[in-house]
Design an enzyme around this catalytic site. Structure first.
Site, PDB file in Angstrom:
ATOM      1  N   ASP A 463      13.540   0.414   3.062  1.00  0.00           N
ATOM      2  CA  ASP A 463      13.246  -0.834   3.746  1.00  0.00           C
ATOM      3  C   ASP A 463      14.107  -0.949   5.006  1.00  0.00           C
ATOM      4  OD1 ASP A 463      12.103  -3.653   3.644  1.00  0.00           O
ATOM      5  OD2 ASP A 463      14.243  -4.104   3.615  1.00  0.00           O
ATOM      6  N   GLU A 499      10.724   2.875   6.651  1.00  0.00           N
ATOM      7  CA  GLU A 499      10.108   1.757   7.364  1.00  0.00           C
ATOM      8  C   GLU A 499      10.833   1.744   8.707  1.00  0.00           C
ATOM      9  OE1 GLU A 499       8.906  -2.866   6.604  1.00  0.00           O
ATOM     10  OE2 GLU A 499      10.953  -2.288   6.134  1.00  0.00           O
TER      11      GLU A 499
END
Length: 825
Positions: A463, A499
């Site tokens: 993330d 990401e």
């Protein structure tokens, strides 16, 4: 030190003599002089001078009332940093006797390695647990053990080796609950936030018992201080132990019984080029599944159940990408509104499986349950990829709770902004882990290796990975984090997905991550959404996305599978909502519909939300078939979101992070609807087609040129007229694109070294609202074609099977995809 304006604000708040500690005139206990001038740190007296601990303050503790002063704002004034808080008086002697903890047993020196709580047998044959905690700058550390009645016994760790406090406690066995109290200065103005009244979770705890509820007692500062702009500087000395979860001692896998080494032999080890990702949620995928026993729904055991796994194998996915399963906490603002964090992007324990997802218990049983889930998925040929959140923690900004890292070494774990009181926030979540710090980097890599070697997982999706790739400030693809991953013998062998952005300046890094990494490709998402809603004036960008995004990834030896292609993810509309809503409907989140993006790139097909209009419903299902077909025919790694294959809806909520209810859970009853069941059938057929045809999952980028003198281009683009596209055609507005994939010119070989050949295919994508007449390319491209997929058809139980001669004029239905296989006439 703070700036002058901040000092003035604190004077107003403290309301005594308008001075911070160390600025007094020497008339009060604790007035002394500033730290570092030759006296003890701000205590104003030497030991034994007749004053009691706790009646003065040290530098920057945030308040300075005299001893015995009335409580401030309902809270007792802070005691000096580094000293235990005064115990609250017991109501009576009998209750005090009942709550008395046993006397601490002698703590042996133990070892600084490994970090965490590790059960072992010492050289003298005595079994116990070694505790080791890195706490740079701390003055002392206590490990606190809790019995079943929550009685606490504190054991000082007296050994300090390279900033690691350690000790061995004989007799402490697996299942024992524990936490730490860390003593040190309280001076938020310089980033020092030690508060021994707060029980802290071990960053290396491998299991957690209990759940964070975040009452005021778990904050290191007075949460409800009237002047919120300085509330974080006022220390709260109430004991947090009754209100916070505890770490649990977990036994290592027994090497004499094989440990978990079996996992390496039994891993599916699916190549990236063959991978199909399925983003899902342990709880949401299983909560409503009728084939899973109720007591297992929402758990690791539920995901391991044959009823859950059979759906995954029937679809043909090769890897589940699990939304966060690290132990996480719910945010205070959600709890106050009666909501919970559902997604889990609020980690606090990087070694512990989230306890609420365990059916078997939370005193270490969750570890074994997670491992059994991984085994079951591996046995079905499905890899396990974890979505991990190492960019920030659940402690939020300086106004957040003190749960672990902040109270252990705030300045060591977090990036601090100028002045050291505030946090540098590249994540939008209040704080950013200081990955450049060696011990923080070690925490992350130790955690990653643990999940691979002991828990059996096969990869990670990071993330906001750009936040991890920052050196001091800017994103740096030679950063310590990326360098360590690249050389680590364990981590460089697993799947690594970035990401590739964060919320800081220069944080958007799509296409920039180095080899070994794949990336979520939001350029693919946006382009495909725009094409199917009719918003693209030309098809230049679509051509790149369909063929592997070579404009982003064809450098440094990267391959097409560097691109994780997705149209939807957990963050945003579901696939069904993408064709049902043009505006977000997030009122249930309690934030006035301000949360979530406004840039959805969606089209509601003429009606906002659900409708009984049969024509609109049919068009929406057709649009879903168009998008999943586009996704699974594109070069790269496709990612599907759980439930999209059967028309799951969130009612237009594009930020359902706090909806732990039917809004977010997969609705398995949809498979009872023939229309949605047909969509799932199409997805399964397309995945099988992709699995059977290497031309659809290439390991190298297309060149657009013949691979041999008498060969065809490996990739060719066609206009509706049946002619190859020219440079001018790419710039002309068009709703129709033909893509020819040559199976005779695949630049790869099988394990025996033989050339790989396959069928050739022609895909025609048409987004126009009227049918289009297209001429099928003739020789040398093909003599005839067989129609394999036609998304204009509702029933997808079997291939259309229609044979068409090359050169014929074919009517392509409005808003549809046709996939044709080249065959001999």
């Amino acid at each position: 030190m703070s700036s002058a304006p901040e000092q003035e604000s604190v004077r107003d708040v403290r309301g005594e003599d308008g001075l911070r500690d160390g600025q007094r005139d020497g008339t009060e206990s604790g007035s002394g002089t500033k730290p570092g001038n030759g006296t003890e740190s701000g205590n104003g007296t030497e030991p034994g001078d007749g004053t009691e601990p706790g009646d003065g303050t040290e530098s920057g503790n945030g308040t300075a009332p005299a001893a015995g002063a009335a409580p401030v704002n309902g809270h007792r004034v802070p005691v000096p940093p580094g000293r235990p808080p005064r115990p609250a008086p017991a109501p009576d002697a009998a209750e005090a006797a009942d709550r008395a903890a046993p006397l601490p047993a002698p703590v042996r020196p133990g070892s600084p390695q490994p970090l965490g709580a590790r059960y072992r047998t010492g050289p003298d044959g005595v079994a116990g647990t070694n505790f080791a905690l890195w706490a740079g700058g701390a003055e002392s550390v206590e490990v606190c053990l809790f019995d079943d009645e929550d009685h606490e016994t504190r054991h000082p760790l007296t050994e300090l080796t390279h900033e690691i406090w350690h000790g061995f406690l004989p007799g402490v066995r697996p299942g024992q609950r524990y936490g730490y109290r860390v003593h040190g200065r309280w001076d938020p103005w310089t980033g020092a936030r030690w508060n021994p009244a707060k029980l802290l979770l071990d960053p290396y705890a491998r299991a957690v018992d209990g759940e964070f509820t975040l009452p005021a007692q778990v904050y290191g500062h007075v949460r409800d201080w009237p002047q919120q702009h300085v509330a974080d500087t006022v220390r709260d000395d109430r004991d947090s132990a009754p209100y916070v979860p505890k770490g649990v001692v977990v036994a290592d896998a027994d090497p004499e019984e094989g440990g978990d080494e079996w996992m390496d032999d039994r891993r599916p080890k699916t190549p990236w080029s063959d991978t199909v990702l399925y983003e899902t949620h342990v709880r949401g995928f299983t909560m409503l599944h009728p084939g899973i026993p109720e007591e297992l729904r929402g758990t690791y055991a539920g995901l391991a159940h044959p009823a859950a796994i059979s759906h995954l194998t029937r679809l043909g996915v090769t890897a589940v990408e699990l939304m966060p399963v690290h132990q996480f906490a719910h945010e205070d603002h959600l709890l106050r509104r009666g909501l919970r964090n559902y997604w889990g992007y609020n980690s606090i324990g990087y070694f512990a499986p989230h306890a609420a997802y365990a059916a078997s218990g939370t005193r270490g049983q969750q570890v074994g349950e997670f491992k059994r889930m991984v085994r079951a998925l591996h046995d079905a040929g499905i890899e396990v990829v974890l979505d991990v959140v190492y960019n920030h923690t659940a402690e939020a900004s300086e106004l957040g709770p003190t749960l672990s890292f902040r109270g252990i070494d705030n300045r060591g774990y977090y990036r601090l902004a100028d002045g050291s009181r505030r946090y540098a926030d590249y994540t939008g979540c209040g704080n950013t882990l200081h990955v450049v710090q060696p011990n923080v980097l070690r925490l992350i890599t130790d955690s990653l290796r643990y999940w691979v070697t002991e828990m059996g997982v096969d990869g990670f999706r990071f993330d906001l990975a750009a936040a991890l790739a920052r050196s001091m400030h800017d994103v740096d693809m030679l950063s310590p984090f990326l360098a360590v991953i690249a050389q680590d013998p364990v981590l460089r062998r697993v799947k690594l997905i970035a990401e590739p952005w964060d919320v800081g300046s220069g944080g958007y890094q799509v296409g920039a991550f180095p080899p070994l990494w794949t990336e979520w490709n939001d350029r693919y998402r946006d382009t495909v959404r725009d094409f199917w809603r009719g918003a693209h004036p030309d098809v230049r960008d679509l051509g790149y996305r369909l063929s592997g995004s070579s404009d982003l990834y064809a450098w440094g030896g990267r391959r097409p599978y560097a691109s994780v292609n997705f149209i939807t993810s957990h963050d945003g509309f579901t696939l069904r909502d993408l064709v049902s809503y043009e505006h977000k409907h997030n009122a249930a989140n309690g934030e006035g519909n301000r949360d979530g993006t406004d840039g959805n790139r969606s089209w509601n097909c003429g009606v906002e939300g659900e409708t009984d209009d049969t024509a609109v419903r049919a068009l929406r299902r057709r649009q879903l078939r168009n998008m999943v077909t586009t996704l699974l025919l594109s070069t790269g790694v496709p990612m599907l979101v759980a439930g999209d294959e059967m028309g799951r809806t969130q009612g237009g909520n594009n930020n359902a992070y706090c909806q732990d209810n039917a809004t977010s859970w997969v609705d398995w009853s949809l498979l009872g609807d023939p229309g949605w069941r047909a969509l799932a059938t199409l997805v399964s057929r397309l995945m099988a087609l992709r699995r059977d045809h290497p031309v659809l999952r290439r390991r190298a980028f297309f060149s657009g040129r013949p691979q041999r003198p008498d060969g065809l281009r490996d990739l060719a683009w066609f206009t509706p007229r049946g002619t190859e596209m020219t440079e001018r055609d790419w710039y002309e507005p068009t709703p129709t694109l033909g893509m020819y994939l040559s199976g005779t010119d695949i630049p790869q070989r099988d394990p025996e070294g033989r050339p790989v050949t396959d069928d050739s295919f022609l895909a025609v994508l048409h987004t126009g609202h009227r049918p289009a007449v297209c001429t099928l390319p003739g020789p040398p491209w093909a003599d005839a074609y067989e129609l394999v997929v036609d998304t204009s058809l509702e029933d997808q139980d079997g291939p259309p099977g229609t044979t068409l001669r090359a050169g014929v004029r074919l009517t392509v239905p409005e808003r549809s995809v046709l996939l044709l296989r080249v065959v001999a006439e």
